[in-house]
Design a protein around this motif. Structure first.
Motif, PDB file in Angstrom:
ATOM      1  N   PRO A 124       2.403   5.596   8.607  1.00 18.52           N
ATOM      2  CA  PRO A 124       2.464   7.052   8.827  1.00 18.52           C
ATOM      3  C   PRO A 124       3.028   7.822   7.633  1.00 18.52           C
ATOM      4  CG  PRO A 124       3.312   5.869  10.736  1.00 18.52           C
ATOM      5  CD  PRO A 124       3.162   4.863   9.636  1.00 18.52           C
ATOM      6  N   LEU A 125       3.639   7.119   6.687  1.00 22.56           N
ATOM      7  CA  LEU A 125       4.276   7.775   5.547  1.00 22.56           C
ATOM      8  C   LEU A 125       3.468   7.652   4.255  1.00 22.56           C
ATOM      9  CD1 LEU A 125       7.958   6.628   6.162  1.00 22.56           C
ATOM     10  CD2 LEU A 125       7.077   8.948   6.414  1.00 22.56           C
ATOM     11  N   GLN A 126       2.274   7.101   4.318  1.00 25.68           N
ATOM     12  CA  GLN A 126       1.511   6.899   3.089  1.00 25.68           C
ATOM     13  C   GLN A 126       1.064   8.207   2.447  1.00 25.68           C
ATOM     14  OE1 GLN A 126      -1.525   3.922   3.048  1.00 25.68           O
ATOM     15  NE2 GLN A 126      -0.109   2.264   3.491  1.00 25.68           N
TER      16      GLN A 126
ATOM     17  N   ASN B  95       4.091  -9.409  -7.530  1.00 24.82           N
ATOM     18  CA  ASN B  95       5.246  -8.750  -8.114  1.00 24.82           C
ATOM     19  C   ASN B  95       5.228  -7.255  -7.793  1.00 24.82           C
ATOM     20  OD1 ASN B  95       7.419  -7.907  -9.620  1.00 24.82           O
ATOM     21  ND2 ASN B  95       6.483  -8.308 -11.613  1.00 24.82           N
ATOM     22  N   LEU B  96       6.092  -6.832  -6.876  1.00 23.03           N
ATOM     23  CA  LEU B  96       6.197  -5.421  -6.492  1.00 23.03           C
ATOM     24  C   LEU B  96       7.316  -4.709  -7.244  1.00 23.03           C
ATOM     25  CD1 LEU B  96       5.767  -5.743  -2.612  1.00 23.03           C
ATOM     26  CD2 LEU B  96       4.012  -5.205  -4.323  1.00 23.03           C
ATOM     27  N   GLN B  97       8.026  -5.447  -8.071  1.00 26.28           N
ATOM     28  CA  GLN B  97       9.179  -4.879  -8.764  1.00 26.28           C
ATOM     29  C   GLN B  97       8.829  -3.668  -9.636  1.00 26.28           C
ATOM     30  OE1 GLN B  97      12.247  -5.721  -8.010  1.00 26.28           O
ATOM     31  NE2 GLN B  97      13.031  -4.194  -9.438  1.00 26.28           N
ATOM     32  N   PRO B  98       7.649  -3.614 -10.290  1.00 21.86           N
ATOM     33  CA  PRO B  98       7.322  -2.433 -11.102  1.00 21.86           C
ATOM     34  C   PRO B  98       7.283  -1.122 -10.320  1.00 21.86           C
ATOM     35  CG  PRO B  98       5.918  -4.272 -11.723  1.00 21.86           C
ATOM     36  CD  PRO B  98       6.661  -4.697 -10.489  1.00 21.86           C
ATOM     37  N   HIS B  99       7.148  -1.189  -9.000  1.00 23.63           N
ATOM     38  CA  HIS B  99       7.143   0.036  -8.191  1.00 23.63           C
ATOM     39  C   HIS B  99       8.548   0.622  -8.025  1.00 23.63           C
ATOM     40  CE1 HIS B  99       2.951  -0.183  -7.008  1.00 23.63           C
ATOM     41  NE2 HIS B  99       3.099  -1.405  -6.540  1.00 23.63           N
ATOM     42  N   LEU B 100       9.578  -0.186  -8.270  1.00 26.23           N
ATOM     43  CA  LEU B 100      10.937   0.186  -7.899  1.00 26.23           C
ATOM     44  C   LEU B 100      11.718   0.690  -9.106  1.00 26.23           C
ATOM     45  CD1 LEU B 100      11.563  -2.902  -5.601  1.00 26.23           C
ATOM     46  CD2 LEU B 100      10.746  -0.632  -4.942  1.00 26.23           C
ATOM     47  N   SER B 101      12.393   1.819  -8.923  1.00 26.80           N
ATOM     48  CA  SER B 101      13.093   2.440 -10.048  1.00 26.80           C
ATOM     49  C   SER B 101      14.606   2.271 -10.002  1.00 26.80           C
ATOM     50  CB  SER B 101      12.760   3.932 -10.106  1.00 26.80           C
ATOM     51  OG  SER B 101      13.153   4.576  -8.905  1.00 26.80           O
TER      52      SER B 101
ATOM     53  N   GLY C  20       0.809  -1.213   0.000  1.00 27.40           N
ATOM     54  CA  GLY C  20       0.000   0.000   0.000  1.00 27.40           C
ATOM     55  C   GLY C  20       0.842   1.261   0.000  1.00 27.40           C
ATOM     56  N   ALA C  21       1.948   1.233   0.762  1.00 32.61           N
ATOM     57  CA  ALA C  21       2.839   2.394   0.795  1.00 32.61           C
ATOM     58  C   ALA C  21       3.517   2.588  -0.559  1.00 32.61           C
ATOM     59  CB  ALA C  21       3.884   2.225   1.895  1.00 32.61           C
ATOM     60  N   PHE C  22       3.982   1.506  -1.147  1.00 26.84           N
ATOM     61  CA  PHE C  22       4.605   1.597  -2.472  1.00 26.84           C
ATOM     62  C   PHE C  22       3.638   2.226  -3.471  1.00 26.84           C
ATOM     63  CE2 PHE C  22       8.131  -1.908  -2.420  1.00 26.84           C
ATOM     64  CZ  PHE C  22       8.776  -1.239  -1.397  1.00 26.84           C
ATOM     65  N   GLN C  23       2.393   1.761  -3.451  1.00 27.25           N
ATOM     66  CA  GLN C  23       1.400   2.278  -4.392  1.00 27.25           C
ATOM     67  C   GLN C  23       1.132   3.756  -4.128  1.00 27.25           C
ATOM     68  OE1 GLN C  23      -0.205   0.349  -7.029  1.00 27.25           O
ATOM     69  NE2 GLN C  23      -0.449   2.504  -7.600  1.00 27.25           N
TER      70      GLN C  23
ATOM     71  N   TRP D 203       3.096   6.003  -2.709  1.00 30.24           N
ATOM     72  CA  TRP D 203       4.242   6.828  -3.097  1.00 30.24           C
ATOM     73  C   TRP D 203       4.333   6.982  -4.613  1.00 30.24           C
ATOM     74  CZ3 TRP D 203       7.799   3.564   0.572  1.00 30.24           C
ATOM     75  CH2 TRP D 203       7.512   3.929   1.905  1.00 30.24           C
ATOM     76  N   ARG D 204       4.088   5.895  -5.305  1.00 28.55           N
ATOM     77  CA  ARG D 204       4.106   5.974  -6.768  1.00 28.55           C
ATOM     78  C   ARG D 204       2.995   6.895  -7.280  1.00 28.55           C
ATOM     79  NH1 ARG D 204       5.517   1.741  -9.900  1.00 28.55           N
ATOM     80  NH2 ARG D 204       4.840   3.068 -11.628  1.00 28.55           N
ATOM     81  N   ASP D 205       1.803   6.771  -6.697  1.00 25.43           N
ATOM     82  CA  ASP D 205       0.676   7.612  -7.109  1.00 25.43           C
ATOM     83  C   ASP D 205       0.970   9.090  -6.860  1.00 25.43           C
ATOM     84  OD1 ASP D 205      -0.709   5.356  -7.852  1.00 25.43           O
ATOM     85  OD2 ASP D 205      -1.997   5.308  -6.075  1.00 25.43           O
ATOM     86  N   ALA D 206       1.779   9.367  -5.825  1.00 26.78           N
ATOM     87  CA  ALA D 206       2.135  10.748  -5.493  1.00 26.78           C
ATOM     88  C   ALA D 206       3.284  11.271  -6.353  1.00 26.78           C
ATOM     89  CB  ALA D 206       2.500  10.851  -4.021  1.00 26.78           C
ATOM     90  N   GLY D 207       3.828  10.400  -7.202  1.00 26.22           N
ATOM     91  CA  GLY D 207       4.899  10.824  -8.096  1.00 26.22           C
ATOM     92  C   GLY D 207       6.299  10.624  -7.565  1.00 26.22           C
ATOM     93  N   LEU D 208       6.431   9.941  -6.438  1.00 21.40           N
ATOM     94  CA  LEU D 208       7.753   9.697  -5.871  1.00 21.40           C
ATOM     95  C   LEU D 208       8.417   8.491  -6.538  1.00 21.40           C
ATOM     96  CD1 LEU D 208       6.095  11.211  -3.534  1.00 21.40           C
ATOM     97  CD2 LEU D 208       7.804  10.235  -1.997  1.00 21.40           C
TER      98      LEU D 208
END
Length: 256
Positions: free
Chosen positions: A243-245, A160-166, A126-129, A131-136
């Protein structure tokens, strides 16, 4: 600065104790590598990758120390000697780069066969999603090899969470408690260090990151090492990623 006030362009995450339980690494991954290292080396001994890893392992200081411990060390480097050395490194929990590379190759077979699934805490996807949605951007810095990092997230219990990672970084950029490592990461990411938020469970890593100008928050998840009172006062400490979402990109204010 409180959690709700933080802004960043990049979230840089540790793995063990941060996105993934320490018990998974120590009770599942390490024993799997330990049990399969000799078989893997026998099957791949003549391959170029294994030859390079074996050469690199012989260059680390602990190799001569290990040979000195053996009463019947062979004159020639063979599968049994290298297998025993790798098991020794695993048992000592030493962060040796070629050993980490070898572990990653062994784990790749376990993930591909379905024997292994990468543990991630329930709040991580959820946090990964968010952060990505926020443009980070989300990047990873772990003592485990880049290949091993991609396996944990690519074959995770949450899919597969790899697509979230740059970006991925391991000890090839330097050790995790050295300032220079974080200087290098900021340069490779082409970002102002102040715009990078590092999440880890290790105060020494947080200190090194902060000395390079990064923001740093410490995760106090179940099973992580206890923090001293001074450490709790020196860093923001959170129990999970929730807390960081709402973490946001910095706002570019127009010039007056």
């Amino acid at each position: 600065m409180t959690t709700s006030e933080r802004v960043a362009k990049v979230v840089l995450v540790d793995i063990e104790g941060t996105t993934t339980s320490i018990s998974f690494v120590h009770d599942v991954l390490f024993p799997y590598a330990r049990a399969n290292v000799e078989r893997f080396l026998r099957e791949s001994w003549v391959g170029d990758n294994t030859k390079q890893i074996v050469q690199d392992l012989q260059q680390v200081p602990e190799f001569s120390e290990y040979r000195a411990l053996l009463s019947d060390a062979p004159a020639e480097v063979d599968v049994e000697l290298i297998s025993g050395f790798v098991r020794y490194l695993i048992d000592q929990d030493l962060k040796v780069t070629p050993m980490k590379t070898l572990q990653g190759l062994i784990w790749a077979e376990g993930y591909a066969s379905g024997e292994l699934k990468g543990h991630v805490y329930e709040d991580v996807p959820g946090a990964f999603q968010a952060w990505r949605d926020a443009g980070l951007q989300i990047a990873v810095y772990s003592s485990g090899s880049v290949a091993a990092q991609k396996l944990i997230f690519g074959y995770s219990t949450a899919g597969n969470l790899q697509p979230h990672l740059s970006a991925h970084f391991d000890t090839h950029v330097g050790h995790k408690q050295e300032k220079q490592s974080y200087d290098t990461i900021a340069k490779l990411l082409k970002e102002d260090p102040h715009q990078i938020l590092f999440l880890t469970d290790i105060p020494g890593e947080a200190a090194a990151a902060r000395s390079a100008g990064l923001q740093a928050i410490i995760l106090q998840r179940p099973g992580n090492a206890a923090l001293t009172d001074d450490q709790k006062l020196s860093y923001e400490v959170i129990p999970d990623f929730k807390p960081l979402q709402n973490l946001k990109l910095p706002t570019n204010k127009p010039q007056a």
